[in-house]
Design a protein around this motif. Structure first.
Motif, mmCIF file in Angstrom:
data_model
loop_
_atom_site.group_PDB
_atom_site.id
_atom_site.type_symbol
_atom_site.label_atom_id
_atom_site.label_comp_id
_atom_site.label_asym_id
_atom_site.label_seq_id
_atom_site.Cartn_x
_atom_site.Cartn_y
_atom_site.Cartn_z
ATOM 1 N N UNK A 1 0.846 -1.202 0.000
ATOM 2 C CA UNK A 1 0.000 0.000 0.000
ATOM 3 C C UNK A 1 0.874 1.243 0.000
ATOM 4 N N UNK A 2 0.634 2.126 -0.952
ATOM 5 C CA UNK A 2 1.418 3.354 -1.065
ATOM 6 C C UNK A 2 0.484 4.547 -1.205
ATOM 7 N N UNK A 3 0.844 5.637 -0.553
ATOM 8 C CA UNK A 3 0.055 6.869 -0.641
ATOM 9 C C UNK A 3 0.897 7.985 -1.239
ATOM 10 N N UNK A 4 0.281 8.786 -2.083
ATOM 11 C CA UNK A 4 0.962 9.942 -2.668
ATOM 12 C C UNK A 4 0.974 11.092 -1.677
ATOM 13 N N UNK A 5 1.858 12.036 -1.888
ATOM 14 C CA UNK A 5 1.862 13.235 -1.057
ATOM 15 C C UNK A 5 0.515 13.945 -1.159
ATOM 16 N N UNK A 6 -0.076 14.226 0.000
ATOM 17 C CA UNK A 6 -1.375 14.907 0.115
ATOM 18 C C UNK A 6 -2.538 14.091 -0.422
ATOM 19 N N UNK A 7 -2.318 12.804 -0.717
ATOM 20 C CA UNK A 7 -3.429 11.917 -1.056
ATOM 21 C C UNK A 7 -4.281 11.708 0.181
ATOM 22 N N UNK A 8 -5.587 11.618 0.004
ATOM 23 C CA UNK A 8 -6.509 11.555 1.139
ATOM 24 C C UNK A 8 -7.094 10.155 1.312
ATOM 25 N N UNK A 9 -6.962 9.635 2.520
ATOM 26 C CA UNK A 9 -7.587 8.375 2.921
ATOM 27 C C UNK A 9 -8.568 8.687 4.044
ATOM 28 N N UNK A 10 -9.766 8.121 3.979
ATOM 29 C CA UNK A 10 -10.774 8.374 5.004
ATOM 30 C C UNK A 10 -11.223 7.047 5.599
#
Length: 202
Positions: free
Chosen positions: A158-167
């Protein structure tokens, strides 16, 4: 019913010294604008400067929300798979990672879920909370893996981008709900996918 909504984001893009770049500041500003219409009750951030600076950018748009540091949001490796279950593509990543480091990382990961991955008692007659967490790629992966009740090693994928939003939403007596993961619709195309390794970018 007590409900807790977590709006989790990776800090804005930063330089090798951990200082937000102009791209990172723009990403944080747009994230703040996206969240501005929500009844945010608190903003928590990692102790690291790039996360703290991102949180301060959000304050311009979320002026009524208190801001505080949370040690559990620090950038760390939450779980090191045993050698026999280690994905081949990740084996080199953990070279030289001592058992003591792995144990400390797992303790931090467990503290993260214990503090934030729960509906918890709101108190004072409040039954619903909306909190922003500004953290790093690995803690976000760990929280999503935890919400899915997936095996510990699944955080690696699992990878998240800068300022990507997870809720994530937590309700007392119910399983967690993943409302969205790594959503970048608030960012223009030129600000998306930063923080992803080149081979993972679309």
């Amino acid at each position: 019913m007590t409900t807790r909504h977590l709006y989790i984001a990776r800090h804005g893009a930063a330089d090798p010294f951990g200082t937000l770049t102009e791209t990172g500041r723009r990403q944080a500003e747009l994230l703040g604008k996206r969240l501005a219409a929500l009844p945010i009750t608190a903003i928590w951030h990692s102790p690291l400067p790039r996360a703290a600076a991102t949180a301060l950018e959000l304050v311009r748009h979320l002026t009524d929300a208190p801001v505080a540091e949370a040690a559990e949001l620090i950038d760390n490796i939450p779980y090191v798979p045993p050698a026999e279950t280690m994905p081949a593509s990740w084996a080199g990543f953990f070279d030289g990672y001592a058992e003591a480091d792995a144990a400390a990382g797992r303790r931090t990961a467990d503290a993260l879920t214990e503090r934030f991955a729960t509906a918890g008692p709101a108190g004072n007659g409040v039954t619903e909370r909306h909190e922003v967490l500004i953290t790093h790629d690995y803690p976000i992966a760990w929280l999503v893996r935890h919400a899915l009740e997936a095996p510990p090693a699944r955080w690696l994928d699992l990878t998240s981008a800068n300022a990507g939003l997870t809720v994530l939403t937590y309700r007392a007596g119910a399983a967690p709900t993943i409302m969205m993961f790594n959503d970048m619709s608030h960012l223009p195309v030129d600000l998306r996918w930063t923080g992803f390794r080149p081979g993972l970018r679309p």
